[in-house]
Design an enzyme around this catalytic site. Structure first.
Site, PDB file in Angstrom:
ATOM      1  N   SER A  97       3.638  -7.104  -4.829  1.00 13.64           N
ATOM      2  CA  SER A  97       4.298  -6.258  -4.377  1.00 13.64           C
ATOM      3  C   SER A  97       3.987  -4.962  -3.368  1.00 13.64           C
ATOM      4  O   SER A  97       4.990  -4.698  -2.959  1.00 13.64           O
ATOM      5  CB  SER A  97       5.245  -5.882  -5.260  1.00 13.64           C
ATOM      6  N   HIS A 102      -5.131  -3.877  -4.917  1.00 23.42           N
ATOM      7  CA  HIS A 102      -5.292  -3.764  -6.486  1.00 23.42           C
ATOM      8  C   HIS A 102      -5.646  -4.494  -7.491  1.00 23.42           C
ATOM      9  O   HIS A 102      -5.659  -5.917  -7.848  1.00 23.42           O
ATOM     10  CB  HIS A 102      -3.939  -2.841  -6.822  1.00 23.42           C
TER      11      HIS A 102
END
Length: 116
Positions: A97, A102
């Site tokens: 998203s 990450h």
């Protein structure tokens, strides 16, 4: 590898422009608590430089290794020696998203399989 983006929330966090509960940092990475935790421990580890996803970060092995080492450090700090999960969603179909690479460090409870 692209330059930091003004509209990327993770670039802004890495630069210190948005407050975050930072647990650890290194030359190439920053680790902070997720605002919408999916486990008792849910920490995000991001590269300081903007990279769209983990696949692109793999082109820079020293920075990828730095993120994984920082994830291990945070897991140890958080008492997750009995187990934790590293998750990297790559692309919209995998539910990424925020399009800045990450790692999710998840732990503090039994984690089931398959995850999705």
């Amino acid at each position: 590898m692209s330059e930091p983006s003004e509209d990327c929330v993770f670039c802004t966090i890495a630069a210190g422009g948005i407050p975050a509960d930072v647990l650890a940092s290194s030359e190439h990475s920053v680790a902070f608590r997720d605002l919408d935790p999916q486990a008792p421990t849910h920490v995000l580890v991001i590269p300081r430089r903007h990279v769209a996803n983990l696949g692109e970060l793999a082109d820079h092995p020293a920075e990828l290794a730095d993120a994984v080492v920082l994830a291990r450090l945070v897991a140890t700090q958080e008492g997750l020696e009995d187990g934790y999960r590293l998750v990297a969603n790559t692309g919209a179909r995998a539910q990424q998203s925020v399009f800045h690479a990450h790692l999710h460090v998840l732990g503090g409870r039994d984690l089931t399989w398959p995850p999705g």
